[in-house]
Design an enzyme around this catalytic site. Structure first.
Site, mmCIF file in Angstrom:
data_model
loop_
_atom_site.group_PDB
_atom_site.id
_atom_site.type_symbol
_atom_site.label_atom_id
_atom_site.label_comp_id
_atom_site.label_asym_id
_atom_site.label_seq_id
_atom_site.Cartn_x
_atom_site.Cartn_y
_atom_site.Cartn_z
ATOM 1 N N CYS A 187 0.807 -1.221 0.000
ATOM 2 C CA CYS A 187 0.000 0.000 0.000
ATOM 3 C C CYS A 187 0.838 1.269 0.000
ATOM 4 O O CYS A 187 0.370 2.330 -0.408
ATOM 5 C CB CYS A 187 -0.958 0.005 1.192
ATOM 6 S SG CYS A 187 -2.079 -1.404 1.207
ATOM 7 N N HIS A 210 -3.658 7.188 1.880
ATOM 8 C CA HIS A 210 -4.010 5.828 1.473
ATOM 9 C C HIS A 210 -5.414 5.522 1.979
ATOM 10 O O HIS A 210 -5.739 5.765 3.138
ATOM 11 C CB HIS A 210 -3.005 4.844 2.067
ATOM 12 C CG HIS A 210 -3.401 3.419 1.927
ATOM 13 N ND1 HIS A 210 -3.841 2.884 0.730
ATOM 14 C CD2 HIS A 210 -3.433 2.398 2.824
ATOM 15 C CE1 HIS A 210 -4.123 1.611 0.899
ATOM 16 N NE2 HIS A 210 -3.884 1.289 2.173
ATOM 17 N N ASN A 224 -10.155 -0.265 -0.566
ATOM 18 C CA ASN A 224 -8.701 -0.172 -0.480
ATOM 19 C C ASN A 224 -8.101 -0.739 -1.757
ATOM 20 O O ASN A 224 -8.156 -1.942 -1.998
ATOM 21 C CB ASN A 224 -8.221 -0.958 0.749
ATOM 22 C CG ASN A 224 -6.721 -0.897 0.957
ATOM 23 O OD1 ASN A 224 -5.975 -0.484 0.081
ATOM 24 N ND2 ASN A 224 -6.278 -1.329 2.120
#
EC number: 2.3.1.180
Length: 319
Positions: free
Chosen positions: A114, A246, A276
């Site tokens: 990520c 993020h 996500n």
């Protein structure tokens, strides 16, 4: 004047299939209420058979090039962040290069999950700063749906597929990447990982996560690294126009903003629409906010992310 890496254009791409929580609940033991309350997620996009990390990355790159008004042939560097490459090798960045019709440029992948886009951004910025490149495509692209355990409701509801890209261009002036800070701590592997790989199981594996522990580390690490990066730039939270984080979980976004005493309205949130998307989430959210007019030239941005490893980082950008 200082040679800086300026964001000349942004782009993004999403798979055609958009999946609501209600649709997901038809096959997974969950509900819209359960997902929204714990994550803030309402929709995610899932790649179809003909959609891959490479095709999504290529579409996002084309959009970023169009936004920048730059021809693909003028790109001399492609850095693609992904944990879900099309193949073990060659790098998915080279597939994007070929799809864009670029005959020769530096092209490689970065794997930091990520945080991958932040890692890729600093690599590209360093190469531009030292003159190794003048125009770069920095891309985050993922097809996490390929590595999810669809019987594990604690993880499969959290992720989606997508890609985001920026064009970085060497310019002199006050705009551009002002500072960045990256971290990694491999002691936390068992909190967020994929249980497979070419040299261990010979399989792709599935994502595994201990969500509560990850949440605790994320809030602390992200608030700390944003402070570190701002300090490197000689700035403070009061100077920030927008945080582009993020998009892991709405509760993480809220908690991190509170730790920095930042109002929620200065945080770009797309997790409700995209879930996500790992390395794609920061550039995807950036592109959304640029195109809807919230982020404007001259604004001070903080980009931040944390992912498996753990890896985490932040960058300060004068857009």
């Amino acid at each position: 004047m200082t040679r800086r890496s300026v964001i000349a254009g942004t782009g993004s791409a999403l798979p055609a299939r958009r999946v609501s929580n209600a649709e997901l609940a038809e096959t997974v033991d969950t509900s819209d209420e359960w997902i929204v309350e714990r994550t803030g997620i309402r929709f995610r996009h899932i790649a179809g058979p003909e959609e891959t990390t490479g095709t999504l990355a290529t579409d996002a790159a084309k959009a970023a090039l169009a936004s920048a008004g730059i021809a693909a042939a003028d790109i001399d560097l492609i850095v693609l962040a992904t944990a879900t490459p099309d193949q073990t090798f060659p790098a998915t960045a080279t597939r994007v290069q070929a799809a864009l019709g670029i005959n020769d440029c530096v092209a490689f992948d970065v794997a930091a999950v990520c945080s991958g886009f932040l890692y890729a951004l600093q690599v590209a910025d360093s190469m531009i700063a030292n003159g190794a490149a003048n125009r770069a495509l920095v891309i985050g692209a993922e097809t996490f749906s390929r590595i999810l355990d669809w019987e594990d409701r604690a993880t499969c509801v959290l992720f989606g597929d997508g890609a985001g890209a920026i064009v970085l261009e060497a310019r002199e002036g006050e705009a551009g990447i002002l500072a960045a800070k990256l971290h990694a701590d491999g002691r936390h592997n068992e909190l967020l990982y994929v249980d497979g790989g070419p040299s261990t199981t010979g399989t792709v594996g599935k994502l595994r996560m201990r969500g509560r522990e990850v949440f605790r580390h994320a809030v602390t690490n992200l608030s700390d690294v944003m402070r570190e990066s701002l300090a490197l730039a000689g700035l403070g939270p009061e100077d920030v126009d927008w945080v582009v984080p993020h998009q892991a979980n709405a509760r993480i976004l809220d908690a991190t903003a509170r730790k920095l005493s930042l109002p929620a309205e200065r945080v770009i949130v797309t997790v409700d629409q995209h879930a996500n998307t790992s390395a794609a989430s920061v550039p995807l959210a950036l592109d959304v906010a640029v195109r809807d007019g919230r982020i404007r030239r001259g604004d001070l941005l903080v980009l931040e992310a944390m992912g498996g490893g753990f890896t985490w980082g932040a960058a300060i950008v004068r857009y």
